[in-house]
Design an enzyme around this catalytic site. Sequence first.
Site, PDB file in Angstrom:
ATOM      1  N   GLY A   7       2.425   2.600  -3.285  1.00  0.00           N
ATOM      2  CA  GLY A   7       1.603   3.446  -4.152  1.00  0.00           C
ATOM      3  C   GLY A   7       1.102   4.694  -3.459  1.00  0.00           C
ATOM      4  N   HIS A   8       1.088   4.674  -2.138  1.00  0.00           N
ATOM      5  CA  HIS A   8       0.472   5.781  -1.375  1.00  0.00           C
ATOM      6  C   HIS A   8       1.470   6.285  -0.352  1.00  0.00           C
ATOM      7  CE1 HIS A   8      -2.357   7.844   1.372  1.00  0.00           C
ATOM      8  NE2 HIS A   8      -3.192   7.877   0.366  1.00  0.00           N
ATOM      9  N   PHE A   9       2.508   7.059  -0.682  1.00  0.00           N
ATOM     10  CA  PHE A   9       2.818   7.512  -2.025  1.00  0.00           C
ATOM     11  C   PHE A   9       4.277   7.197  -2.303  1.00  0.00           C
ATOM     12  CE2 PHE A   9      -0.592  10.385  -0.619  1.00  0.00           C
ATOM     13  CZ  PHE A   9      -1.456  10.339  -1.690  1.00  0.00           C
ATOM     14  N   ILE A  21       0.841  -1.211   0.000  1.00  0.00           N
ATOM     15  CA  ILE A  21       0.000   0.000   0.000  1.00  0.00           C
ATOM     16  C   ILE A  21       0.870   1.252   0.000  1.00  0.00           C
ATOM     17  CG2 ILE A  21      -1.567   1.375   1.448  1.00  0.00           C
ATOM     18  CD1 ILE A  21      -2.907  -1.280   2.243  1.00  0.00           C
ATOM     19  N   LEU A  72       2.398   7.062   3.295  1.00  0.00           N
ATOM     20  CA  LEU A  72       1.414   7.548   4.270  1.00  0.00           C
ATOM     21  C   LEU A  72       0.327   6.498   4.459  1.00  0.00           C
ATOM     22  CD1 LEU A  72       0.695  11.222   3.117  1.00  0.00           C
ATOM     23  CD2 LEU A  72       2.068  10.494   5.080  1.00  0.00           C
TER      24      LEU A  72
END
Lengths: 159, 93
Positions: free
Chosen positions: A37-39, A34, A44
């Site tokens: 991709g975030h970020f 996760i 975060l």
Amino acid sequence: MRLEYFQLIDRIVALDVDARTVKAHAKIPPTSTIFEGHFPGHPLMPGVLLIEAMAQTSGWLIIGLTKFERMPFLASVREAKLRAFVSPGQALTITARVVHEGSGFTITKAAIEVNGKVVADSELTLRLTPFPDPNLRAGMQLVAAAIDFPASASLPSPG
Amino acid sequence: MSSTFDTVATIIAETCDIPRDTIKPESHAINDLGIDSLDFLDIAFAIDKAFGIKLPLEQWTQEVNDGKATTEQYFVLDNLCARIDGLVAAKGA
């Protein structure tokens, strides 16, 4: 916190059915796809997962109040505020209290703190239904044991 | 002092963003005003708070599902207000 299983609560540390409050702890894992991709370059914890963590904490409170007779499902998120960035590896303290117990629904106010500072809060509505499948109830009882959900809160009140 | 209907109509107007003047005592909350079950939870919350009662939505839903009652008995506003008045009276008894 087991993000891959959507289990966002590690441990129930306090559940007061009389005061209708609950406190839970959760540690965000240091790594997860996760966060890739975030970020990229700035990992975060997604705000929607913080809201989910508040919903799950509220849900355990309701399960304690209904003694495993009702399954709460998140129905509405009101006034959600994501007040600060939350990063991988941080420890969360999540609290919830009942604002209103209606017929078939409960409204809670929940908050998340990191190092004593509120990073997120919201008012949540959870719809309550009988467990739609006995396997769900059994599965929730397994999770309850894994997160130290107090056994006394699982049993019907005497009388 | 506003009537039960006035209070309920104001709650519905504010909760669901429905023009107040379209809400009539004979309006059916679901069929005429298009209120869905989630919005009705917000309305029930506001009614519970305003009148100090607990609308027995689960019981009403069960009765409708079992064919023992019609939605009109509970969700036409005149009827809803009569039931609210009954719950308020029972609370004070």
